[in-house]
Motif scaffolding. Sequence first.
Motif, PDB file in Angstrom:
ATOM      1  N   TYR A   1      50.859   0.170 109.748  1.00  0.00           N
ATOM      2  CA  TYR A   1      51.813   1.267 109.577  1.00  0.00           C
ATOM      3  C   TYR A   1      52.587   1.124 108.267  1.00  0.00           C
ATOM      4  CZ  TYR A   1      55.470   4.678 110.591  1.00  0.00           C
ATOM      5  OH  TYR A   1      56.319   5.755 110.534  1.00  0.00           O
ATOM      6  N   CYS A   2      53.018  -0.058 107.946  1.00  0.00           N
ATOM      7  CA  CYS A   2      53.846  -0.262 106.753  1.00  0.00           C
ATOM      8  C   CYS A   2      53.047  -0.164 105.457  1.00  0.00           C
ATOM      9  CB  CYS A   2      54.532  -1.624 106.821  1.00  0.00           C
ATOM     10  SG  CYS A   2      55.807  -1.744 108.079  1.00  0.00           S
ATOM     11  N   ASN A   3      51.885  -0.811 105.418  1.00  0.00           N
ATOM     12  CA  ASN A   3      51.179  -0.958 104.149  1.00  0.00           C
ATOM     13  C   ASN A   3      49.822  -0.269 104.085  1.00  0.00           C
ATOM     14  OD1 ASN A   3      53.350  -2.592 103.603  1.00  0.00           O
ATOM     15  ND2 ASN A   3      52.191  -4.484 103.387  1.00  0.00           N
ATOM     16  N   GLY A   4      49.316   0.231 105.198  1.00  0.00           N
ATOM     17  CA  GLY A   4      47.977   0.806 105.213  1.00  0.00           C
ATOM     18  C   GLY A   4      47.884   2.145 104.503  1.00  0.00           C
ATOM     19  N   SER A   5      46.673   2.478 104.062  1.00  0.00           N
ATOM     20  CA  SER A   5      46.456   3.772 103.415  1.00  0.00           C
ATOM     21  C   SER A   5      46.480   4.877 104.469  1.00  0.00           C
ATOM     22  CB  SER A   5      45.112   3.779 102.688  1.00  0.00           C
ATOM     23  OG  SER A   5      44.049   3.858 103.623  1.00  0.00           O
ATOM     24  N   ILE A   6      46.577   6.101 104.012  1.00  0.00           N
ATOM     25  CA  ILE A   6      46.630   7.224 104.954  1.00  0.00           C
ATOM     26  C   ILE A   6      45.282   7.451 105.627  1.00  0.00           C
ATOM     27  CG2 ILE A   6      48.527   8.379 103.777  1.00  0.00           C
ATOM     28  CD1 ILE A   6      46.484  10.209 102.446  1.00  0.00           C
ATOM     29  N   ASP A   7      44.259   6.710 105.178  1.00  0.00           N
ATOM     30  CA  ASP A   7      42.946   6.810 105.808  1.00  0.00           C
ATOM     31  C   ASP A   7      42.856   5.981 107.087  1.00  0.00           C
ATOM     32  OD1 ASP A   7      42.062   8.434 103.723  1.00  0.00           O
ATOM     33  OD2 ASP A   7      41.481   6.699 102.513  1.00  0.00           O
ATOM     34  N   THR A   8      43.853   5.117 107.311  1.00  0.00           N
ATOM     35  CA  THR A   8      43.871   4.311 108.535  1.00  0.00           C
ATOM     36  C   THR A   8      44.679   5.048 109.596  1.00  0.00           C
ATOM     37  OG1 THR A   8      45.882   3.116 107.908  1.00  0.00           O
ATOM     38  CG2 THR A   8      43.780   2.202 107.149  1.00  0.00           C
ATOM     39  N   PRO A   9      44.431   4.772 110.875  1.00  0.00           N
ATOM     40  CA  PRO A   9      45.167   5.481 111.938  1.00  0.00           C
ATOM     41  C   PRO A   9      46.680   5.332 111.823  1.00  0.00           C
ATOM     42  CG  PRO A   9      43.263   4.352 112.853  1.00  0.00           C
ATOM     43  CD  PRO A   9      43.362   3.910 111.430  1.00  0.00           C
ATOM     44  N   MET A  10      47.165   4.099 111.586  1.00  0.00           N
ATOM     45  CA  MET A  10      48.607   3.903 111.514  1.00  0.00           C
ATOM     46  C   MET A  10      49.177   4.423 110.198  1.00  0.00           C
ATOM     47  SD  MET A  10      49.341   2.822 114.436  1.00  0.00           S
ATOM     48  CE  MET A  10      51.074   2.466 114.203  1.00  0.00           C
ATOM     49  N   ALA A  12      48.043   7.024 108.681  1.00  0.00           N
ATOM     50  CA  ALA A  12      48.111   8.473 108.895  1.00  0.00           C
ATOM     51  C   ALA A  12      49.354   8.839 109.699  1.00  0.00           C
ATOM     52  CB  ALA A  12      46.851   8.946 109.610  1.00  0.00           C
ATOM     53  N   LEU A  13      49.699   7.982 110.670  1.00  0.00           N
ATOM     54  CA  LEU A  13      50.906   8.229 111.464  1.00  0.00           C
ATOM     55  C   LEU A  13      52.151   8.131 110.585  1.00  0.00           C
ATOM     56  CD1 LEU A  13      52.309   8.688 114.181  1.00  0.00           C
ATOM     57  CD2 LEU A  13      52.206   6.206 114.560  1.00  0.00           C
ATOM     58  N   ARG A  14      52.162   7.142 109.694  1.00  0.00           N
ATOM     59  CA  ARG A  14      53.297   7.003 108.773  1.00  0.00           C
ATOM     60  C   ARG A  14      53.434   8.255 107.911  1.00  0.00           C
ATOM     61  NH1 ARG A  14      51.352   3.328 105.524  1.00  0.00           N
ATOM     62  NH2 ARG A  14      50.773   4.915 103.995  1.00  0.00           N
ATOM     63  N   ALA A  15      52.300   8.740 107.395  1.00  0.00           N
ATOM     64  CA  ALA A  15      52.324   9.948 106.567  1.00  0.00           C
ATOM     65  C   ALA A  15      52.822  11.141 107.372  1.00  0.00           C
ATOM     66  CB  ALA A  15      50.932  10.216 106.003  1.00  0.00           C
ATOM     67  N   ALA A  16      52.372  11.234 108.626  1.00  0.00           N
ATOM     68  CA  ALA A  16      52.818  12.333 109.485  1.00  0.00           C
ATOM     69  C   ALA A  16      54.314  12.256 109.744  1.00  0.00           C
ATOM     70  CB  ALA A  16      52.047  12.302 110.805  1.00  0.00           C
ATOM     71  N   HIS A  19      56.237   9.774 105.278  1.00  0.00           N
ATOM     72  CA  HIS A  19      56.182   8.798 104.185  1.00  0.00           C
ATOM     73  C   HIS A  19      54.726   8.462 103.867  1.00  0.00           C
ATOM     74  CE1 HIS A  19      57.234   5.394 101.628  1.00  0.00           C
ATOM     75  NE2 HIS A  19      58.509   5.756 101.736  1.00  0.00           N
ATOM     76  N   PRO A  20      54.060   9.316 103.091  1.00  0.00           N
ATOM     77  CA  PRO A  20      52.635   9.081 102.805  1.00  0.00           C
ATOM     78  C   PRO A  20      52.372   7.819 101.999  1.00  0.00           C
ATOM     79  CG  PRO A  20      53.495  10.908 101.498  1.00  0.00           C
ATOM     80  CD  PRO A  20      54.541  10.581 102.508  1.00  0.00           C
ATOM     81  N   GLU A  21      53.299   7.434 101.116  1.00  0.00           N
ATOM     82  CA  GLU A  21      53.091   6.232 100.309  1.00  0.00           C
ATOM     83  C   GLU A  21      53.359   4.979 101.139  1.00  0.00           C
ATOM     84  OE1 GLU A  21      51.886   6.074  97.226  1.00  0.00           O
ATOM     85  OE2 GLU A  21      51.610   8.245  97.430  1.00  0.00           O
ATOM     86  N   PRO A  22      52.543   3.946 101.000  1.00  0.00           N
ATOM     87  CA  PRO A  22      52.789   2.687 101.723  1.00  0.00           C
ATOM     88  C   PRO A  22      54.150   2.088 101.354  1.00  0.00           C
ATOM     89  CG  PRO A  22      50.579   2.717 100.783  1.00  0.00           C
ATOM     90  CD  PRO A  22      51.305   3.895 100.205  1.00  0.00           C
ATOM     91  N   TYR A  23      54.756   1.404 102.295  1.00  0.00           N
ATOM     92  CA  TYR A  23      56.040   0.746 102.035  1.00  0.00           C
ATOM     93  C   TYR A  23      55.857  -0.543 101.232  1.00  0.00           C
ATOM     94  CZ  TYR A  23      58.275   3.867 105.411  1.00  0.00           C
ATOM     95  OH  TYR A  23      58.767   4.968 106.071  1.00  0.00           O
ATOM     96  N   ASN A  24      54.654  -1.085 101.244  1.00  0.00           N
ATOM     97  CA  ASN A  24      54.339  -2.310 100.502  1.00  0.00           C
ATOM     98  C   ASN A  24      55.272  -3.470 100.875  1.00  0.00           C
ATOM     99  OD1 ASN A  24      52.167  -1.169  99.018  1.00  0.00           O
ATOM    100  ND2 ASN A  24      53.639  -0.176  97.653  1.00  0.00           N
TER     101      ASN A  24
END
Length: 381
Positions: A1-10, A12-16, A19-24
């Motif tokens: 959720y924190c660092n994954g790309s929007i192509d991953t399930p979590m 995508a949830l973060r983007a939804a 916050h589409p950009e990873p928190y890194n």
Amino acid sequence: YCNGSIDTPMGALRAANGHPEPYNVRYWEIGNEVWGDWQVGTCSADEFAERCKAFALAMKAVDSSIVILGCGHTDPEWNKPVLDIAGEQIDYLTMHLYHGFGRFGMNRDTPAEERYKAIATFPEWTREDIRQAEELIRANSKHSHVKLAVTEYNTMYFPNTVRKGLPDEHTLGAAVANAANLNEMLRRSDMVHIGSFSDLVNGWLGGCIRVGDYYADQYRGKKPGWSGQPLTVYGTPTYEVLKLYANRDIRRILPVDAECGTFAVESPKQTRIGLDAVPDLDVTAGINEDGSVITLLIVNRSLHEVKAKLDLLSFEPFGDTILHEITGDSFEDINSVFEPDRIKCVPRVVPVSAWQDGYPLRKTSVYAIEIKKEQRSGVAK
């Protein structure tokens, strides 16, 4: 959720969630006080170490740049198996340093001055905790790279009197103890890379920023707004210490030799450190990046005024010094919705000559002294 790309399930949830950009996020702590029976998932040190190792390996397999903190303790019996089993996979061993009456066998019937002196020995206990942990870390080359992260520290005046509205955790005495403890962590910054006060806002009694007249359970039984100032925001004396230290320009720690008187703590309970000759002054010093400013951090832990003389050796001061002072009439003084600024950090100009003659440091007080060096062509002389 924190660092994954929007192509991953979590991801995508973060983007939804906006916050589409990873928190890194780079720093990850595995486990919190897992040795305590109040924690979900509490277990033995061996069991935790196996869990920690598995998590660390899986996480670093995805991103090798992250930093892993493993749940440590002030008890070597916990730390040893954690290091033996998971030490190769972690970067930091965590410690929570809470300093209170229990380790001295004191209670509310103990004279206030004795309780204060006990609390003021915070750095001596921290020094021993760091020594024990470092000894274990360096005992084996496979985990000798591990450093310490003090992810929580504070005074805890147990048994406290929160039901009676006397928040000892907020006193000037608590600030003195926390400042001296900060000095110790700075002195050992070769091992202690992270030091996090617990906590920042409200929370339990120790929070250093308070909002309103109803927080934690200090005034249990009273409804918010009882004081007529429900939205007053103020800092405790320890907040003043944290602000003072955070805004000093220090990049390297310097050696200090402090000669001063001592005090003794009469502990009803046998302690693992000596308490017969505790130095009145706790002192550390640092210098900024270009070597133009020395900062002395001095905590007068004693119950009397001390006249301080400075010998700066080859460092030649330029102009006056700037003195920042956190002090009060009593170590029991607090800030509150009624007197939010009773204890404040006050800066003043002090001539260098005053330090040569002996400058008075008030009892139970915290100081930062900034001394500038003459600059020539942008380089410190």
